[in-house]
Design a protein around this motif. Structure first.
Motif, PDB file in Angstrom:
ATOM      1  N   ALA A   1       0.830  -1.208   0.000  1.00 23.41           N
ATOM      2  CA  ALA A   1       0.000   0.000   0.000  1.00 23.41           C
ATOM      3  C   ALA A   1       0.862   1.254   0.000  1.00 23.41           C
ATOM      4  CB  ALA A   1      -0.916  -0.004   1.218  1.00 23.41           C
ATOM      5  N   LYS A   2       2.031   1.216   0.651  1.00 23.25           N
ATOM      6  CA  LYS A   2       2.905   2.377   0.696  1.00 23.25           C
ATOM      7  C   LYS A   2       3.387   2.745  -0.696  1.00 23.25           C
ATOM      8  CE  LYS A   2       7.052   4.239   2.683  1.00 23.25           C
ATOM      9  NZ  LYS A   2       8.218   4.070   3.468  1.00 23.25           N
ATOM     10  N   GLY A   3       3.755   1.764  -1.476  1.00 24.82           N
ATOM     11  CA  GLY A   3       4.239   2.036  -2.825  1.00 24.82           C
ATOM     12  C   GLY A   3       3.152   2.532  -3.753  1.00 24.82           C
ATOM     13  N   ILE A   4       1.924   2.134  -3.523  1.00 26.86           N
ATOM     14  CA  ILE A   4       0.833   2.539  -4.405  1.00 26.86           C
ATOM     15  C   ILE A   4       0.321   3.924  -4.044  1.00 26.86           C
ATOM     16  CG2 ILE A   4      -1.490   1.957  -5.199  1.00 26.86           C
ATOM     17  CD1 ILE A   4      -0.790  -0.956  -4.491  1.00 26.86           C
ATOM     18  N   PHE A   5       0.116   4.168  -2.766  1.00 24.46           N
ATOM     19  CA  PHE A   5      -0.537   5.400  -2.355  1.00 24.46           C
ATOM     20  C   PHE A   5       0.359   6.348  -1.565  1.00 24.46           C
ATOM     21  CE2 PHE A   5      -3.830   2.115  -2.651  1.00 24.46           C
ATOM     22  CZ  PHE A   5      -4.601   2.683  -3.635  1.00 24.46           C
ATOM     23  N   GLY A   6       1.597   5.960  -1.260  1.00 18.91           N
ATOM     24  CA  GLY A   6       2.490   6.811  -0.498  1.00 18.91           C
ATOM     25  C   GLY A   6       2.138   6.883   0.968  1.00 18.91           C
ATOM     26  N   LYS A   7       1.393   5.924   1.472  1.00 21.10           N
ATOM     27  CA  LYS A   7       0.992   5.883   2.877  1.00 21.10           C
ATOM     28  C   LYS A   7       1.819   4.824   3.586  1.00 21.10           C
ATOM     29  CE  LYS A   7      -3.742   7.222   1.852  1.00 21.10           C
ATOM     30  NZ  LYS A   7      -5.128   6.826   1.843  1.00 21.10           N
ATOM     31  N   PRO A   8       1.737   4.774   4.909  1.00 21.48           N
ATOM     32  CA  PRO A   8       2.447   3.709   5.627  1.00 21.48           C
ATOM     33  C   PRO A   8       1.988   2.328   5.169  1.00 21.48           C
ATOM     34  CG  PRO A   8       1.453   5.269   7.148  1.00 21.48           C
ATOM     35  CD  PRO A   8       1.044   5.671   5.773  1.00 21.48           C
ATOM     36  N   ASN A   9       2.812   1.360   5.392  1.00 22.17           N
ATOM     37  CA  ASN A   9       2.534  -0.003   4.944  1.00 22.17           C
ATOM     38  C   ASN A   9       1.394  -0.608   5.764  1.00 22.17           C
ATOM     39  OD1 ASN A   9       2.668  -2.352   3.591  1.00 22.17           O
ATOM     40  ND2 ASN A   9       4.707  -2.910   4.257  1.00 22.17           N
ATOM     41  N   ILE A  10       0.173  -0.409   5.293  1.00 23.56           N
ATOM     42  CA  ILE A  10      -1.014  -0.922   5.962  1.00 23.56           C
ATOM     43  C   ILE A  10      -1.783  -1.793   4.980  1.00 23.56           C
ATOM     44  CG2 ILE A  10      -1.249   0.990   7.583  1.00 23.56           C
ATOM     45  CD1 ILE A  10      -3.325   2.203   5.651  1.00 23.56           C
ATOM     46  N   LYS A  11      -2.659  -2.594   5.502  1.00 24.03           N
ATOM     47  CA  LYS A  11      -3.503  -3.412   4.624  1.00 24.03           C
ATOM     48  C   LYS A  11      -4.770  -2.639   4.303  1.00 24.03           C
ATOM     49  CE  LYS A  11      -3.435  -8.299   4.411  1.00 24.03           C
ATOM     50  NZ  LYS A  11      -3.910  -9.547   4.896  1.00 24.03           N
ATOM     51  N   LEU A  12      -5.027  -2.422   3.049  1.00 23.28           N
ATOM     52  CA  LEU A  12      -6.257  -1.760   2.642  1.00 23.28           C
ATOM     53  C   LEU A  12      -7.250  -2.811   2.207  1.00 23.28           C
ATOM     54  CD1 LEU A  12      -4.793   1.203   0.595  1.00 23.28           C
ATOM     55  CD2 LEU A  12      -5.597   1.217   2.924  1.00 23.28           C
ATOM     56  N   GLY A  13      -8.490  -2.656   2.598  1.00 23.29           N
ATOM     57  CA  GLY A  13      -9.511  -3.658   2.336  1.00 23.29           C
ATOM     58  C   GLY A  13      -9.661  -4.014   0.867  1.00 23.29           C
ATOM     59  N   ILE A  14      -9.740  -3.000  -0.006  1.00 25.98           N
ATOM     60  CA  ILE A  14      -9.987  -3.311  -1.411  1.00 25.98           C
ATOM     61  C   ILE A  14      -8.744  -3.814  -2.125  1.00 25.98           C
ATOM     62  CG2 ILE A  14     -11.875  -1.662  -1.584  1.00 25.98           C
ATOM     63  CD1 ILE A  14      -9.920   0.147  -3.172  1.00 25.98           C
ATOM     64  N   TRP A  15      -7.541  -3.618  -1.560  1.00 22.72           N
ATOM     65  CA  TRP A  15      -6.317  -4.069  -2.226  1.00 22.72           C
ATOM     66  C   TRP A  15      -5.789  -5.363  -1.657  1.00 22.72           C
ATOM     67  CZ3 TRP A  15      -5.583  -2.049  -6.653  1.00 22.72           C
ATOM     68  CH2 TRP A  15      -6.048  -0.773  -6.906  1.00 22.72           C
ATOM     69  N   SER A  16      -6.475  -5.952  -0.714  1.00 21.29           N
ATOM     70  CA  SER A  16      -5.963  -7.183  -0.126  1.00 21.29           C
ATOM     71  C   SER A  16      -6.404  -8.368  -0.983  1.00 21.29           C
ATOM     72  CB  SER A  16      -6.444  -7.336   1.314  1.00 21.29           C
ATOM     73  OG  SER A  16      -7.842  -7.263   1.374  1.00 21.29           O
ATOM     74  N   PHE A  17      -5.509  -8.812  -1.828  1.00 18.44           N
ATOM     75  CA  PHE A  17      -5.745 -10.007  -2.626  1.00 18.44           C
ATOM     76  C   PHE A  17      -5.425 -11.212  -1.754  1.00 18.44           C
ATOM     77  CE2 PHE A  17      -4.700  -6.776  -5.810  1.00 18.44           C
ATOM     78  CZ  PHE A  17      -5.742  -6.937  -6.691  1.00 18.44           C
ATOM     79  N   ASP A  18      -6.007 -12.356  -2.083  1.00 19.16           N
ATOM     80  CA  ASP A  18      -5.666 -13.546  -1.314  1.00 19.16           C
ATOM     81  C   ASP A  18      -4.229 -13.957  -1.631  1.00 19.16           C
ATOM     82  OD1 ASP A  18      -5.964 -16.121  -3.334  1.00 19.16           O
ATOM     83  OD2 ASP A  18      -7.292 -14.450  -3.888  1.00 19.16           O
ATOM     84  N   ASP A  19      -3.631 -14.714  -0.726  1.00 17.53           N
ATOM     85  CA  ASP A  19      -2.207 -15.052  -0.835  1.00 17.53           C
ATOM     86  C   ASP A  19      -1.876 -15.806  -2.117  1.00 17.53           C
ATOM     87  OD1 ASP A  19      -1.657 -13.810   1.538  1.00 17.53           O
ATOM     88  OD2 ASP A  19      -1.847 -15.646   2.730  1.00 17.53           O
ATOM     89  N   TYR A  20      -2.736 -16.726  -2.505  1.00 15.80           N
ATOM     90  CA  TYR A  20      -2.480 -17.516  -3.710  1.00 15.80           C
ATOM     91  C   TYR A  20      -2.440 -16.626  -4.950  1.00 15.80           C
ATOM     92  CZ  TYR A  20      -3.125 -20.716  -7.575  1.00 15.80           C
ATOM     93  OH  TYR A  20      -2.985 -21.373  -8.765  1.00 15.80           O
TER      94      TYR A  20
END
Length: 146
Positions: free
Chosen positions: A77-96
């Motif tokens: 998320a930090k690289g995409i939006f310039g924010k701290p490394n957090i999990k964003l709901g809509i960007w959390s893809f499953d691990d596989y």
């Protein structure tokens, strides 16, 4: 004699137009996340990646710039939006899916930019680095993308 301080660190000094290769790498990466690039040149619309996959329901349309950021920063998320490394709901893809997407990358990074004025994807730098050294013969020397 003075040593040349401007010596290139690239192994192969041959310059190729790698725009098609970089777009192909980006499309394959996004395809593994279940997104397809729209036919922006034919239908005269803004280029974007679209998905009809149920998992991507909240994010069915992604801009080319966001797709490039996803490719280059490995989905943080930090690289995409310039924010701290957090999990964003809509960007959390499953691990596989995320592991499959990272494994489908053929280049370490793509150096592309979308220009809305000309409605085209521009190549900022033709120099590329492959994830595996064996990909050089496969993609460049066989003239698939030149």
């Amino acid at each position: 004699m003075k040593e040349n301080i401007f010596k290139s660190s690239w192994e192969d000094e041959n310059t190729y137009d790698t725009r098609a290769l970089q777009i192909y790498a980006l499309k394959e990466f996004m395809k593994s996340l279940h997104y397809l690039l729209n036919d922006y040149e034919r239908i005269n619309q803004t280029a974007c990646f679209r998905s009809s996959y149920q998992m991507n329901k909240g994010r069915n349309k992604i801009s080319v710039q966001t797709a490039i950021r996803l490719y280059n920063c490995q989905g943080t998320a930090k690289g995409i939006f310039g924010k701290p490394n957090i999990k964003l709901g809509i960007w959390s893809f499953d691990d596989y899916t995320l592991t499959k997407a990272m494994a489908s990358r053929i280049l370490k990074s793509v150096k592309l930019q979308y220009c809305s004025k000309t409605n085209s994807i521009l190549c900022q730098d033709s120099r590329v680095r492959f994830v595996e050294s064996s990909y050089v013969n496969l993609f460049l020397h066989d003239n698939k993308f030149l």
